[in-house]
Scaffold this active site. Structure first.
Site, PDB file in Angstrom:
ATOM      1  CG  HIS A  60      -1.922  -1.041   1.261  1.00 46.07           C
ATOM      2  ND1 HIS A  60      -2.991  -1.012   2.128  1.00 46.07           N
ATOM      3  CD2 HIS A  60      -2.071  -2.188   0.532  1.00 46.07           C
ATOM      4  CE1 HIS A  60      -3.754  -2.078   1.929  1.00 46.07           C
ATOM      5  NE2 HIS A  60      -3.208  -2.796   0.968  1.00 46.07           N
ATOM      6  CD  GLU A  62      -2.014   4.157   3.132  1.00 46.52           C
ATOM      7  OE1 GLU A  62      -1.731   3.533   2.076  1.00 46.52           O
ATOM      8  OE2 GLU A  62      -3.145   4.153   3.633  1.00 46.52           O
ATOM      9  CB  CYS A  90      -6.434  -0.510   5.209  1.00 44.77           C
ATOM     10  SG  CYS A  90      -4.713  -1.073   5.229  1.00 44.77           S
ATOM     11  CB  CYS A  93      -1.982   1.660   6.194  1.00 47.90           C
ATOM     12  SG  CYS A  93      -1.568   0.797   4.655  1.00 47.90           S
TER      13      CYS A  93
END
Length: 156
Positions: A60, A62, A90, A93
Site C-alpha cells: 500500500h 502508506e 486501512c 496501514c
C-alpha cells in the site's frame, strides 16, 4: 478529527493524488501517499499503491513511504513526519502509522468498507494503540473519491 478541504498541506495532497494517478495507470488501485518532514517541510518519500505491480498485498502507498523513510533515516520511528494519503488508511496501514510514531495523518476520501481510522476497527481509538497521531480527514476528498470511482467504474 478535523474535516475539510482547505487545510494546510493541500499541495502535498495534490502530490499524493498525482502518485495515485500513476498507480492507476499501472493497474493498481489509485491511492497515493506523501510523507513530509514537519520540521523542514521537505518530502521524505512519495509513492502510489504497488500491490499488483509488486505482487505484494502489503504494498500500500502508506507502507511504501513508511518503509522508504525508515530506511533513509535509519530509524523505525518517524515522529516528526506527517503523512498525506488520498484514502483513509486501512487497519494494516493505521497500525504501521502508529508503530512508526507518525505525527499527523491527513487523508482524502473516507473508506467505509476498508478504512481503519474513522471506519472499521478505528485503530487509533483502541486502548492497545501505542501512538495516536493527529488525524485530519476529507482533505481533497472529492478529487480522491472521484479518482477511485473512475478507476473501479472502468473495471466493471
Amino acid at each position: 478529527m478535523v474535516y475539510g478541504q482547505d487545510k494546510p498541506g493541500s499541495a502535498y495532497m495534490r502530490l499524493a493524488l498525482e502518485a495515485a494517478r500513476r498507480a492507476a495507470a499501472a493497474g493498481d488501485v489509485p491511492v497515493g501517499a506523501v510523507l513530509v518532514d514537519a520540521t523542514t517541510e521537505n518530502i521524505v518519500a512519495a509513492a502510489g499503491n504497488r500491490v499488483e505491480q509488486d505482487m505484494d498485498p502489503t504494498a500500500h502507498a502508506e507502507m511504501i513511504v513508511i518503509r522508504e523513510a525508515a530506511t533513509l533515516r535509519k530509524d523505525v520511528r518517524l515522529p516528526n513526519c506527517d503523512l498525506y494519503v488520498t484514502l483513509e488508511p486501512c487497519p494494516m496501514c493505521a497500525t504501521a502509522i502508529s508503530f512508526a510514531r507518525i505525527r499527523r495523518v491527513y487523508f482524502g476520501a473516507f473508506d467505509p468498507k476498508g478504512g481503519g481510522v474513522e471506519n472499521g476497527p478505528r485503530i487509533f481509538d483502541q486502548s492497545t494503540c501505542h501512538h495516536r497521531p493527529d488525524v485530519y480527514g476529507g482533505i481533497g476528498e472529492s478529487d480522491a473519491a472521484a479518482l477511485l470511482k473512475e478507476f473501479f467504474a472502468a473495471r466493471r
